[in-house]
Design an enzyme around this catalytic site. Structure first.
Site, PDB file in Angstrom:
ATOM      1  N   TRP A 203       0.847  -1.183   0.000  1.00 23.80           N
ATOM      2  CA  TRP A 203       0.000   0.000   0.000  1.00 23.80           C
ATOM      3  C   TRP A 203       0.895   1.249   0.000  1.00 23.80           C
ATOM      4  O   TRP A 203       1.890   1.311   0.721  1.00 23.80           O
ATOM      5  CB  TRP A 203      -0.916   0.008   1.241  1.00 23.80           C
ATOM      6  CG  TRP A 203      -1.701   1.282   1.319  1.00 23.80           C
ATOM      7  CD1 TRP A 203      -2.807   1.599   0.592  1.00 23.80           C
ATOM      8  CD2 TRP A 203      -1.400   2.420   2.132  1.00 23.80           C
ATOM      9  NE1 TRP A 203      -3.218   2.880   0.901  1.00 23.80           N
ATOM     10  CE2 TRP A 203      -2.367   3.401   1.850  1.00 23.80           C
ATOM     11  CE3 TRP A 203      -0.404   2.712   3.064  1.00 23.80           C
ATOM     12  CZ2 TRP A 203      -2.383   4.647   2.472  1.00 23.80           C
ATOM     13  CZ3 TRP A 203      -0.417   3.958   3.684  1.00 23.80           C
ATOM     14  CH2 TRP A 203      -1.404   4.904   3.394  1.00 23.80           C
ATOM     15  N   ASP A 367     -15.922  11.552  -2.694  1.00 21.97           N
ATOM     16  CA  ASP A 367     -15.335  10.265  -2.312  1.00 21.97           C
ATOM     17  C   ASP A 367     -16.155   9.636  -1.191  1.00 21.97           C
ATOM     18  O   ASP A 367     -17.356   9.883  -1.052  1.00 21.97           O
ATOM     19  CB  ASP A 367     -13.845  10.497  -1.948  1.00 21.97           C
ATOM     20  CG  ASP A 367     -12.978   9.290  -2.219  1.00 21.97           C
ATOM     21  OD1 ASP A 367     -12.992   8.365  -1.381  1.00 21.97           O
ATOM     22  OD2 ASP A 367     -12.289   9.256  -3.260  1.00 21.97           O
ATOM     23  N   ASP A 368     -15.530   8.835  -0.381  1.00 21.55           N
ATOM     24  CA  ASP A 368     -16.158   8.076   0.698  1.00 21.55           C
ATOM     25  C   ASP A 368     -16.949   8.996   1.643  1.00 21.55           C
ATOM     26  O   ASP A 368     -16.619  10.161   1.797  1.00 21.55           O
ATOM     27  CB  ASP A 368     -15.022   7.380   1.482  1.00 21.55           C
ATOM     28  CG  ASP A 368     -15.513   6.180   2.254  1.00 21.55           C
ATOM     29  OD1 ASP A 368     -16.732   6.034   2.405  1.00 21.55           O
ATOM     30  OD2 ASP A 368     -14.660   5.402   2.704  1.00 21.55           O
ATOM     31  N   ASP A 479     -13.940   1.154  -5.597  1.00 25.61           N
ATOM     32  CA  ASP A 479     -12.836   0.815  -4.696  1.00 25.61           C
ATOM     33  C   ASP A 479     -12.930  -0.643  -4.219  1.00 25.61           C
ATOM     34  O   ASP A 479     -13.982  -1.298  -4.343  1.00 25.61           O
ATOM     35  CB  ASP A 479     -12.876   1.774  -3.492  1.00 25.61           C
ATOM     36  CG  ASP A 479     -11.486   2.117  -2.977  1.00 25.61           C
ATOM     37  OD1 ASP A 479     -10.560   1.321  -3.179  1.00 25.61           O
ATOM     38  OD2 ASP A 479     -11.349   3.189  -2.360  1.00 25.61           O
ATOM     39  N   ASN A 481     -10.968  -2.349  -0.805  1.00 27.26           N
ATOM     40  CA  ASN A 481      -9.946  -1.947   0.159  1.00 27.26           C
ATOM     41  C   ASN A 481      -9.368  -3.034   1.043  1.00 27.26           C
ATOM     42  O   ASN A 481      -8.731  -2.718   2.050  1.00 27.26           O
ATOM     43  CB  ASN A 481     -10.483  -0.809   1.035  1.00 27.26           C
ATOM     44  CG  ASN A 481     -10.337   0.536   0.344  1.00 27.26           C
ATOM     45  OD1 ASN A 481      -9.285   0.853  -0.196  1.00 27.26           O
ATOM     46  ND2 ASN A 481     -11.397   1.322   0.331  1.00 27.26           N
ATOM     47  N   ASP A 549      -2.377   5.442  -3.329  1.00 29.50           N
ATOM     48  CA  ASP A 549      -2.798   6.453  -2.354  1.00 29.50           C
ATOM     49  C   ASP A 549      -1.631   7.359  -1.985  1.00 29.50           C
ATOM     50  O   ASP A 549      -1.818   8.363  -1.301  1.00 29.50           O
ATOM     51  CB  ASP A 549      -3.339   5.779  -1.081  1.00 29.50           C
ATOM     52  CG  ASP A 549      -4.776   5.313  -1.258  1.00 29.50           C
ATOM     53  OD1 ASP A 549      -5.393   5.651  -2.284  1.00 29.50           O
ATOM     54  OD2 ASP A 549      -5.281   4.607  -0.369  1.00 29.50           O
TER      55      ASP A 549
HETATM   56  C1  GLA Z   1      -9.161   3.988  -0.434  1.00 32.12           C
HETATM   57  C2  GLA Z   1      -8.815   4.761  -1.693  1.00 32.12           C
HETATM   58  C3  GLA Z   1      -8.756   6.224  -1.361  1.00 32.12           C
HETATM   59  C4  GLA Z   1     -10.088   6.675  -0.779  1.00 32.12           C
HETATM   60  C5  GLA Z   1     -10.439   5.831   0.426  1.00 32.12           C
HETATM   61  C6  GLA Z   1     -11.838   6.127   0.911  1.00 32.12           C
HETATM   62  O1  GLA Z   1      -8.144   4.067   0.504  1.00 32.12           O
HETATM   63  O2  GLA Z   1      -7.623   4.312  -2.233  1.00 32.12           O
HETATM   64  O3  GLA Z   1      -8.450   6.983  -2.508  1.00 32.12           O
HETATM   65  O4  GLA Z   1     -11.065   6.565  -1.769  1.00 32.12           O
HETATM   66  O5  GLA Z   1     -10.378   4.442   0.126  1.00 32.12           O
HETATM   67  O6  GLA Z   1     -12.176   5.415   2.027  1.00 32.12           O
END
Ligand code: GLA
Length: 737
Positions: A203, A367-368, A479, A481, A549
């Site tokens: 990561w 985003d989130d 996404d 994760n 990221d």
């Molecule tokens: C991941 C993505 C980020 C963001 C977060 C949101 O980490 O890589 O760019 O969108 O999720 O929770």
């Protein structure tokens, strides 16, 4: 060793006769050339020839893969490599196209099966072949049992890149279990100085380039994680000791699969090097009932005689023309994640949208945090309904404002995941991948939905279809994760549970495909905590990828260099974010951050509420400049003039437009020493006779640099960017004038 090499090369390269009675195909369509009498198949495309044939035992054997041969060069039917001793029997040192585990094979098989009576012996022999459109189909069958394998070969006429895949079909009366299955085995020409390049990471540190010599034994790169992974990416390149950035041979390949995968590069005891790429056999089992089939992913393999640069330019072109669903310049986007994290709401997003629009941003992405009870990573994932505390009137007012400001609207989703603290999980705790009675290991407070289940697939399709139908959404950032854990599928009988590894990914592709079909204007970005799901499988169904990221502009130079070895800048998203960077705390100028991100598809991820008027003016200017060069940067030919690999203080890339009329040089200085020599950067790929005018977008050039000169001049004399200090960058445009 040398004698063995010579003998094997003679066998492999077919020095013994001619390829008589050819039915020459139309070269433009890369139709295969088939010598029916000798049972030799030849594919020609670009500057590449690939040839294989049926040996006297009826087994399919590689003859040649490399630079283009003349049309009537001799390519006789292949002969098995003679036995070296009872320890190196012929079967185990002959370069097969698709060997089954059986008949004494001890090198990597392409296919391994178990029969109900305990037999685990599979000896595949040629049955027939046919042309199916642009594909050559070759069928194989086990010597005695009704296990049929269909191999497909298609060569791209322009690049000579070959795509290969296989289908195994159970025509026996009982089940068979596929324990291991590759898309292809591919054999390299015999040589003793191969180097293997591949990409590894973690990561925030994806696409780290690794290179090691190929010697006796095997190198395995893989993901066991259920997803492509940060840890290794399914791309490899094999070069020779003589190979450099712009010269020498490179054989390369990438697997189009977004689940658990493995690529093995192994050298047999007589020096033969083969690549085997496919499903990861770790924990793999796919039981086929009578009449059922299993298809492999696609493996795409190419050759270039023009070094690593030639190889990646070829592969980028192939991706643009053959893999990506559509090719359109990437809109400059704004994403609020680093600015707001989960604290999104209508007023805050509208304020950011207004600022973004003033910069010339074309797509605004929330985003989130916009849905369910999502205030942090602990809750709400899976509940894809708008959070009415944050957006009291739904998303419509924000989307309307964004559209009125002249921008498209985009939204973050993570459809394959669920927080245990969510309405979805409370209603369907059995929908996650798990083993009954065992811990369900969480990562980032979430579990993985079992997309192999039809009800989960149907649910996700309904929810996402509704979301896209009800809102004017132009873009989804999709996404993923976390890696899988406890990969159980308790709803199906134990013997079928490991189908999860294939069915999940098949359903993911089906879901993406169906959503694209229903919402053809919606673009999708593949993200998995950064670059954890970048591969040719997902790329065929998405429009861009989030590379990492890690948005530190210097770290990104290395990540982007690694990425460019395998994948096209056309899809490589790169954001300008805040300084100091949130991950590594490095401080850099706005200009440096812009030039680093301009190497790919530009985005802004900074907190615009913290910018001053000067930042806005500079960013607006650079975004406008980027729009004038983006087609060249994203879809042009990339030359890695000075690679940042190995900690070089200076690095530079050049992108040359397809018509050769524009070229963009990005040059970077990590840290300048006192009076360090800085030779001019000599460009490549320009038309030597055309006159190019020079324009500086960022940074500067040495005082006596001409404003206009021929391509020959820029390639011969070069350009000297004026870089001094730490973390300095220049962006220079050359245009035919
Ligand atoms: C991941 C993505 C980020 C963001 C977060 C949101 O980490 O890589 O760019 O969108 O999720 O929770």
């Amino acid at each position: 060793m040398k004698n063995i090499d010579r003998r094997r090369r003679a066998v492999c390269m077919g020095m013994l006769g001619g390829l008589a009675g050819l039915t020459m195909g139309d070269a433009a369509r890369a139709r295969p050339t088939i010598d029916d009498a000798a049972r030799v198949f030849r594919l020609d495309g670009g500057a590449v020839t690939y040839a294989f044939g049926v040996n006297p035992d009826g087994r399919l054997q590689t003859i040649y893969w490399g630079s283009a041969l003349a049309p009537d060069d001799p390519l006789p039917a292949p002969a098995p490599v003679p036995e070296n001793s009872s320890n190196e029997t012929s079967i185990t040192v002959t370069p097969f196209e698709y060997p089954g585990f059986g008949a004494g094979l001890t090198v990597e098989p392409a296919l391994k099966v178990t029969f109900p009576d305990g037999v685990r012996d599979l000896d595949l022999r040629y049955v027939g072949h046919r042309i199916d459109g642009e594909r050559l189909i070759v069928t194989l069958k086990d010597v005695s049992r009704a296990v049929h394998v269909t191999l497909a070969y298609a060569m791209d006429a322009a690049s000579g890149i070959l795509s290969r895949s296989a289908v195994v079909e159970n025509r026996t009366n009982g089940w068979i279990q596929v324990d291991q299955m590759a898309a292809a085995s591919i054999n390299l020409p015999y040589d003793d100085d191969y180097r293997l390049s591949y990409l590894t990471g973690r990561w925030a540190g994806e696409f780290a380039l690794q290179t090691r010599p190929v010697g006796p034994g095997a190198t395995v790169i893989e993901s066991r994680k259920g997803v492509t992974s940060h840890q290794a990416n399914p791309w490899i390149a094999l070069s020779r000791a003589m190979t450099e950035e712009e010269s020498g041979p490179v054989w390369f390949g990438a697997l189009g699969w977004s689940g658990a995968w493995r690529i093995g590069v192994d050298m047999d005891s007589l020096g033969g090097v083969r690549v085997t790429a496919g499903y990861n056999p770790f924990d793999f089992a796919y039981r086929l009932k009578p009449g059922e089939r299993l298809a492999s992913p696609l493996f795409h393999a190419g050759y270039s005689g023009d070094g690593f640069g030639g190889a990646s330019r070829l592969f980028h072109r192939y991706q643009r023309t053959r893999i990506l669903p559509a090719l359109r310049p990437r809109p400059v986007l704004y994403n609020s994640w680093e600015a707001t994290e989960f604290a999104v709401d209508e007023a805050g997003q509208m304020a950011l949208a207004e600022k973004a629009a003033s910069l010339g941003i074309e797509r605004f992405v929330v985003d989130d945090g916009w849905f369910g009870a999502r205030n942090n990573s602990k809750a709400g994932l899976g509940d894809w309904v708008v959070n009415t505390k944050k957006f009291p009137n739904g998303l419509t007012p924000l989307i309307k404002r964004v559209n009125d400001l002249g921008m498209e609207f985009g939204l973050w989703v993570e459809p394959e995941m669920v927080n245990p603290d969510s309405d979805l999980y409370r209603a369907h705790p059995d929908w996650v991948i798990h083993f009954p009675g065992r811990t369900r290991s969480e990562a980032r407070d979430q579990l993985v939905l079992n997309l192999a289940r039809k009800d989960v697939y149907d649910h996700l399709l309904t929810v996402l279809d509704r979301l896209l139908g009800a809102n004017n959404i132009a873009f989804l950032k999709w996404d993923h994760n976390r890696a899988w854990s406890e990969p159980g599928w308790p709803q199906v009988p134990p013997a079928e549970q490991q189908r999860l590894y294939v069915t999940y990914v098949d359903n993911l592709y089906k879901l993406l495909g169906e959503l694209r079909r229903r919402h053809p204007k919606v673009e999708i970005e593949s993200c998995a905590s950064g670059g954890g799901r970048v591969d040719l499988g997902i790329m065929a169904l998405t429009d861009q990828v989030w590379v990492s990221d890690n948005t530190d502009p210097y770290d990104r130079l290395l990540i982007q260099d690694g990425f460019s070895r395998a994948y096209a800048p056309a899809i490589m998203m790169a954001w300008v974010t805040d300084s100091p960077n949130w991950v590594n705390k490095r401080a850099t100028s706005l200009e440096y951050r812009f030039v680093s991100s301009m190497q790919g598809a530009l985005g802004i991820g900074a907190n615009l509420n913290h910018w001053n008027a000067r930042d806005f003016t500079e960013a607006k200017r650079l975004i406008a400049e980027y729009k004038r060069i983006r087609v060249t940067v994203q879809q042009g030919d990339l030359y890695r003039l000075i690679s940042p690999q190995g900690g070089s203080a200076r690095s530079a890339t050049l992108s040359v437009a397809q018509d050769g009329n524009q070229a963009v040089l990005f040059a970077f200085l990590h840290s300048g020493g006192m009076r360090d020599p800085a030779p001019p950067i000599r460009l490549r790929g320009l038309d030597p006779r055309k006159m190019y005018g020079l324009r500086t977008i960022a940074g500067g050039v040495a005082p006596r640099t001409p404003k206009r000169a021929s391509g020959a001049y820029w390639m011969g004399q070069g350009i000297q960017p004026n870089l001094a200090g730490d973390f300095q960058a220049a962006a220079i445009v050359l245009e035919v004038a």
